[in-house]
Design a protein around this motif. Structure first.
Motif, PDB file in Angstrom:
ATOM      1  N   THR A   1      -4.243 -59.950  -8.808  1.00  0.00           N
ATOM      2  CA  THR A   1      -4.219 -61.406  -8.709  1.00  0.00           C
ATOM      3  C   THR A   1      -5.186 -62.055  -9.680  1.00  0.00           C
ATOM      4  OG1 THR A   1      -5.883 -61.305  -6.953  1.00  0.00           O
ATOM      5  CG2 THR A   1      -3.576 -61.337  -6.265  1.00  0.00           C
TER       6      THR A   1
ATOM      7  N   LEU B   1       0.130 -55.948  -5.579  1.00  0.00           N
ATOM      8  CA  LEU B   1      -0.960 -56.685  -6.206  1.00  0.00           C
ATOM      9  C   LEU B   1      -2.294 -56.278  -5.597  1.00  0.00           C
ATOM     10  CD1 LEU B   1       0.568 -60.281  -6.373  1.00  0.00           C
ATOM     11  CD2 LEU B   1       0.398 -58.603  -8.225  1.00  0.00           C
TER      12      LEU B   1
ATOM     13  N   LEU C   1       0.879 -65.158  -1.230  1.00  0.00           N
ATOM     14  CA  LEU C   1       1.290 -64.057  -2.095  1.00  0.00           C
ATOM     15  C   LEU C   1       2.716 -63.604  -1.764  1.00  0.00           C
ATOM     16  CD1 LEU C   1      -2.001 -61.953  -2.226  1.00  0.00           C
ATOM     17  CD2 LEU C   1      -1.051 -63.419  -4.020  1.00  0.00           C
TER      18      LEU C   1
ATOM     19  N   CYS D   1       5.354 -61.094  -3.793  1.00  0.00           N
ATOM     20  CA  CYS D   1       4.581 -59.865  -3.634  1.00  0.00           C
ATOM     21  C   CYS D   1       5.086 -59.097  -2.413  1.00  0.00           C
ATOM     22  CB  CYS D   1       3.106 -60.223  -3.472  1.00  0.00           C
ATOM     23  SG  CYS D   1       2.035 -58.840  -3.084  1.00  0.00           S
TER      24      CYS D   1
END
Length: 352
Positions: free
Chosen positions: A199, A235, A317, A322
């Motif tokens: 990130t 991530l 996210l 993600c």
């Protein structure tokens, strides 16, 4: 969304010596057992060489073999394996051992390598490391599935070999590691691997664009042996869940800033970087850079805060696309703090 535990390493310069690194491995084993018990998806261990950051992680296969013996269900992944430093047949053999020990719980994220000092182990592989990594990734995929490969033997002749032992799993889950380059996101899609990114170092909008380009490239690419219909976007995020935002920031500030100082200095010393290796940073420059990075982590991309704050970050996210967050937990907090944070983090999985 899946939640995993990522090790990366935060060690003081004098961490070695009598019992120093042995204690670090004790911490890793304790955290691994807890993550397994709490239902996290995977344990990620990196490959690092000759640096302060990550001193205890020279070989993810070796450490994962140990983790396989103290866990039961959690997946064991290299995050990341610097493929140009290794012969792909040896990678296949080593990880087949771990796959058998763990009864099919392995996965690899392949990295091209970035720090010039790492390539003390294979100086001839540095210049074209990106091409080598992507070429050998496809070879690794094939030999894992049992396809023989042809190489030159000790007499100069060409022979076909098949790595042994045979793995427990028919196919090898593969990720491509990216430091943020859009071209690597697209390359991972074309190769139909999963992708391991971070990130940090980009805005939310930039990350959304990279995920979209990865999805498009993956959908347009031909099938690969063992590749799933849809790639996984994993991530990495620095993580510490405390009872309140104030407690999380107070406890994480010192360790994370110290970690960031070491990492910034390591990056500046990379002779293979865009400027060929920067001059040593002054104390004032290091302080300014680490303070800025810490504030940025708190603003977006990190999981440092109360359960409610971290729940909102995880939901954000997930909205970006993600599929899994690899929670980077060993940036300098003590073992008890890490374990308490994992307990709180595990409670957040409901509804993600």
């Amino acid at each position: 969304m899946d939640l995993s535990v990522m090790f990366f390493g935060a060690d003081p310069a004098d961490a070695g010596g009598t019992g120093g690194h042995a204690a670090k491995y004790d911490d890793i084993l304790a955290i691994a057992r807890a993550a397994d018990r709490l239902g996290f998806t995977a344990l990620w261990t990196p490959e690092r060489h000759f640096q302060q950051v990550g001193q205890v992680f020279p070989n993810p296969a070796l450490l994962s073999a140990a983790l396989a013996t103290v866990t039961e269900r959690i997946h064991l992944r290299a995050g990341s394996l610097v493929l140009p430093l290794h012969h792909p047949l040896r990678v296949a053999e080593d990880w087949a051992v771990v796959d058998n020990l763990s009864r099919g719980r392995v996965g690899l994220s392949v990295a091209t390598g970035w720090h010039s000092r790492d390539f003390v182990l294979a100086p001839e592989a540095y210049e074209d490391r990106r091409e080598r990594a992507f070429r050998d990734l496809e070879l690794l995929r094939r030999v894992w599935a049992g396809e023989p490969a042809e190489f030159t033997d000790g007499t100069g002749g060409r022979v076909q070999v098949t790595p042994q032992p045979r793995p427990y799993s028919a196919s090898l889950p593969l990720w491509t590691t990216t430091s943020g380059s859009p071209s690597t996101w697209e390359a991972a899609g074309r190769m139909r691997t999963n992708i391991l990114g971070a990130t940090i170092g980009q805005t939310r909008e930039e990350l959304a664009g990279k995920i979209a380009s990865y999805r498009d490239a993956y959908d347009a690419a031909p099938g690969r042996p063992g590749a799933p219909p849809r790639g996984t976007v994993t991530l990495m995020a620095h993580t510490y869940v405390a009872a309140s935002d104030e407690e999380a920031r107070e406890r994480a500030a010192g360790p994370l800033k110290a970690y960031l100082r070491s990492y910034v200095a390591q990056t500046a010393a990379n002779k293979g970087g865009p400027d060929g290796g920067a001059a040593a940073l002054s104390e004032a420059q290091l302080t300014a850079l680490t303070d800025f990075a810490f504030r940025r982590y708190l603003a977006w991309g990190g999981l440092i805060g109360s359960p409610e704050t971290c729940r909102k970050s995880l939901a954000d996210l997930a909205e970006l696309g993600c599929d899994e967050v690899a929670c980077f937990v060993d940036f300098g907090l003590g073992r008890d703090e890490v374990l308490a944070g994992l307990e709180r983090l595990a409670d957040l999985r409901e509804g993600l």
